[in-house]
Design a protein around this motif. Structure first.
Motif, PDB file in Angstrom:
ATOM      1  N   GLY A  43       0.792  -1.227   0.000  1.00  0.00           N
ATOM      2  CA  GLY A  43       0.000   0.000   0.000  1.00  0.00           C
ATOM      3  C   GLY A  43       0.820   1.270   0.000  1.00  0.00           C
ATOM      4  N   ALA A  44       1.932   1.287   0.742  1.00  0.00           N
ATOM      5  CA  ALA A  44       2.738   2.510   0.818  1.00  0.00           C
ATOM      6  C   ALA A  44       3.341   2.900  -0.532  1.00  0.00           C
ATOM      7  CB  ALA A  44       3.815   2.358   1.884  1.00  0.00           C
ATOM      8  N   LEU A  79       2.727  11.019  -6.221  1.00  0.00           N
ATOM      9  CA  LEU A  79       3.686  11.483  -7.223  1.00  0.00           C
ATOM     10  C   LEU A  79       3.003  11.856  -8.531  1.00  0.00           C
ATOM     11  CD1 LEU A  79       6.732  11.837  -7.841  1.00  0.00           C
ATOM     12  CD2 LEU A  79       6.695   9.510  -8.721  1.00  0.00           C
ATOM     13  N   PHE A  80       2.068  11.024  -8.987  1.00  0.00           N
ATOM     14  CA  PHE A  80       1.473  11.246 -10.305  1.00  0.00           C
ATOM     15  C   PHE A  80       0.205  12.093 -10.280  1.00  0.00           C
ATOM     16  CE2 PHE A  80       3.816   7.205 -11.106  1.00  0.00           C
ATOM     17  CZ  PHE A  80       4.710   7.735 -12.021  1.00  0.00           C
ATOM     18  N   PHE A  81      -0.597  11.975  -9.237  1.00  0.00           N
ATOM     19  CA  PHE A  81      -1.895  12.636  -9.258  1.00  0.00           C
ATOM     20  C   PHE A  81      -2.016  13.822  -8.298  1.00  0.00           C
ATOM     21  CE2 PHE A  81      -2.833   8.236 -10.612  1.00  0.00           C
ATOM     22  CZ  PHE A  81      -3.262   8.531 -11.892  1.00  0.00           C
ATOM     23  N   ASP A  82      -1.177  13.869  -7.279  1.00  0.00           N
ATOM     24  CA  ASP A  82      -1.278  14.967  -6.317  1.00  0.00           C
ATOM     25  C   ASP A  82       0.120  15.372  -5.852  1.00  0.00           C
ATOM     26  OD1 ASP A  82      -2.381  16.857  -4.708  1.00  0.00           O
ATOM     27  OD2 ASP A  82      -3.154  15.461  -3.202  1.00  0.00           O
ATOM     28  N   LEU A 110       3.584  10.449   5.923  1.00  0.00           N
ATOM     29  CA  LEU A 110       2.826   9.278   6.358  1.00  0.00           C
ATOM     30  C   LEU A 110       3.039   8.085   5.427  1.00  0.00           C
ATOM     31  CD1 LEU A 110      -0.550  10.834   7.561  1.00  0.00           C
ATOM     32  CD2 LEU A 110       1.239   9.783   8.956  1.00  0.00           C
ATOM     33  N   ALA A 111       3.106   8.346   4.131  1.00  0.00           N
ATOM     34  CA  ALA A 111       3.324   7.252   3.180  1.00  0.00           C
ATOM     35  C   ALA A 111       4.705   6.633   3.381  1.00  0.00           C
ATOM     36  CB  ALA A 111       3.172   7.763   1.746  1.00  0.00           C
ATOM     37  N   CYS A 112       5.706   7.461   3.594  1.00  0.00           N
ATOM     38  CA  CYS A 112       7.060   6.937   3.812  1.00  0.00           C
ATOM     39  C   CYS A 112       7.155   6.212   5.153  1.00  0.00           C
ATOM     40  CB  CYS A 112       8.076   8.070   3.741  1.00  0.00           C
ATOM     41  SG  CYS A 112       8.247   8.756   2.073  1.00  0.00           S
ATOM     42  N   LEU A 113       6.499   6.736   6.183  1.00  0.00           N
ATOM     43  CA  LEU A 113       6.506   6.072   7.484  1.00  0.00           C
ATOM     44  C   LEU A 113       5.776   4.737   7.438  1.00  0.00           C
ATOM     45  CD1 LEU A 113       6.002   9.018   9.996  1.00  0.00           C
ATOM     46  CD2 LEU A 113       8.056   7.638   9.612  1.00  0.00           C
ATOM     47  N   PHE A 170       5.649   2.722   4.850  1.00  0.00           N
ATOM     48  CA  PHE A 170       6.578   1.787   4.211  1.00  0.00           C
ATOM     49  C   PHE A 170       7.671   1.370   5.186  1.00  0.00           C
ATOM     50  CE2 PHE A 170      10.233   0.713   1.493  1.00  0.00           C
ATOM     51  CZ  PHE A 170       9.658  -0.309   0.770  1.00  0.00           C
ATOM     52  N   GLY A 171       8.210   2.321   5.937  1.00  0.00           N
ATOM     53  CA  GLY A 171       9.228   1.996   6.937  1.00  0.00           C
ATOM     54  C   GLY A 171       8.693   1.067   8.013  1.00  0.00           C
ATOM     55  N   ALA A 172       7.444   1.292   8.441  1.00  0.00           N
ATOM     56  CA  ALA A 172       6.841   0.411   9.447  1.00  0.00           C
ATOM     57  C   ALA A 172       6.698  -1.006   8.908  1.00  0.00           C
ATOM     58  CB  ALA A 172       5.486   0.963   9.875  1.00  0.00           C
ATOM     59  N   GLY A 173       6.348  -1.146   7.641  1.00  0.00           N
ATOM     60  CA  GLY A 173       6.261  -2.474   7.033  1.00  0.00           C
ATOM     61  C   GLY A 173       7.609  -3.172   7.020  1.00  0.00           C
ATOM     62  N   LEU A 174       8.667  -2.436   6.697  1.00  0.00           N
ATOM     63  CA  LEU A 174      10.006  -3.033   6.713  1.00  0.00           C
ATOM     64  C   LEU A 174      10.413  -3.438   8.122  1.00  0.00           C
ATOM     65  CD1 LEU A 174      12.014  -0.801   4.206  1.00  0.00           C
ATOM     66  CD2 LEU A 174      11.297  -3.154   3.909  1.00  0.00           C
ATOM     67  N   VAL A 175      10.128  -2.584   9.101  1.00  0.00           N
ATOM     68  CA  VAL A 175      10.482  -2.912  10.491  1.00  0.00           C
ATOM     69  C   VAL A 175       9.732  -4.156  10.952  1.00  0.00           C
ATOM     70  CG1 VAL A 175      10.266  -2.097  12.871  1.00  0.00           C
ATOM     71  CG2 VAL A 175      11.195  -0.594  11.118  1.00  0.00           C
ATOM     72  N   MET A 176       8.454  -4.253  10.642  1.00  0.00           N
ATOM     73  CA  MET A 176       7.687  -5.445  11.040  1.00  0.00           C
ATOM     74  C   MET A 176       8.213  -6.694  10.344  1.00  0.00           C
ATOM     75  SD  MET A 176       3.717  -4.301  11.475  1.00  0.00           S
ATOM     76  CE  MET A 176       3.516  -3.588   9.859  1.00  0.00           C
ATOM     77  N   LEU A 177       8.640  -6.558   9.094  1.00  0.00           N
ATOM     78  CA  LEU A 177       9.185  -7.700   8.363  1.00  0.00           C
ATOM     79  C   LEU A 177      10.474  -8.185   9.013  1.00  0.00           C
ATOM     80  CD1 LEU A 177       8.828  -9.487   5.833  1.00  0.00           C
ATOM     81  CD2 LEU A 177      10.279  -7.859   4.638  1.00  0.00           C
ATOM     82  N   VAL A 178      11.333  -7.264   9.405  1.00  0.00           N
ATOM     83  CA  VAL A 178      12.586  -7.646  10.057  1.00  0.00           C
ATOM     84  C   VAL A 178      12.320  -8.232  11.438  1.00  0.00           C
ATOM     85  CG1 VAL A 178      14.746  -6.722  11.004  1.00  0.00           C
ATOM     86  CG2 VAL A 178      13.989  -6.024   8.734  1.00  0.00           C
ATOM     87  N   MET A 179      11.337  -7.701  12.130  1.00  0.00           N
ATOM     88  CA  MET A 179      11.040  -8.183  13.478  1.00  0.00           C
ATOM     89  C   MET A 179      10.457  -9.600  13.471  1.00  0.00           C
ATOM     90  SD  MET A 179      12.065  -5.895  15.522  1.00  0.00           S
ATOM     91  CE  MET A 179      11.328  -6.396  17.051  1.00  0.00           C
ATOM     92  N   ARG A 180       9.960 -10.076  12.354  1.00  0.00           N
ATOM     93  CA  ARG A 180       9.424 -11.446  12.270  1.00  0.00           C
ATOM     94  C   ARG A 180      10.527 -12.495  12.251  1.00  0.00           C
ATOM     95  NH1 ARG A 180       4.006 -12.589  10.817  1.00  0.00           N
ATOM     96  NH2 ARG A 180       4.569 -14.561   9.894  1.00  0.00           N
ATOM     97  N   GLN A 181      11.746 -12.076  11.966  1.00  0.00           N
ATOM     98  CA  GLN A 181      12.846 -13.033  11.915  1.00  0.00           C
ATOM     99  C   GLN A 181      13.119 -13.576  13.313  1.00  0.00           C
ATOM    100  OE1 GLN A 181      14.417 -14.094   9.106  1.00  0.00           O
ATOM    101  NE2 GLN A 181      12.795 -12.938   8.097  1.00  0.00           N
TER     102      GLN A 181
END
Length: 148
Positions: A95-96, A104-107, A117-120, A122-133
């Motif tokens: 989603g991010a 970028l394209f429409f607004d 918020l969009a960048c955060l 995406f960062g939260a998704g990466l952090v959760m992915l790493v934390m699953r290890q």
């Protein structure tokens, strides 16, 4: 005095005829049936038979039986529906970037808050992915990846 244009044309036609004759001889030699090849016909050194290297990844002549077996992959497990962290990771990592592409394209003149918020997200998704290890791994496990 300059040569006549007619002489130039005749010289070009003669040169073209020579090229055509040489080409016809080459094609005739290629198409000729050589039933018996003698040592005089061989122009260069004879090429040896192809020798495969003997590396550890190169199969030998007896290992073709491994290719005869039919491999059937195991059935895939469905993604667990009750694992909400997995779905949050998938939602954030998919989603991010879509949200960033929309901005970028429409607004492109959206407020800095939406971009942040969009960048955060995406960062939260990466952090959760790493934390699953797993926190610790077996040091004696020398598995480097998928095993078939």
């Amino acid at each position: 005095m300059s040569p006549e244009p007619r002489d130039d044309e005749q010289a070009e036609l003669a040169a073209q005829a020579d090229y055509d004759l040489k080409f016809a001889q080459i094609v005739a030699a290629m198409n000729a049936d050589h039933d018996v090849a003698t040592d005089d016909d061989i122009v260069g050194p004879a090429t040896p038979a192809l020798q495969l290297p003997t590396g550890w990844r190169v199969p030998d002549s007896g290992s073709h039986s491994l290719l005869d077996d039919q491999f059937e992959p195991p059935d895939l497990d469905d993604l667990p529906e009750e694992d909400m962290q997995l779905w949050a990771i998938v939602g954030a990592l998919v989603g991010a970037p879509l949200w960033i592409a929309y901005l970028l394209f429409f607004d492109p003149y959206a407020g800095w808050l939406w971009w942040t918020l969009a960048c955060l997200l995406f960062g939260a998704g990466l952090v959760m992915l790493v934390m699953r290890q797993p926190w610790s791994r077996d040091p004696d496990d020398h598995d480097d990846g998928a095993v078939l």
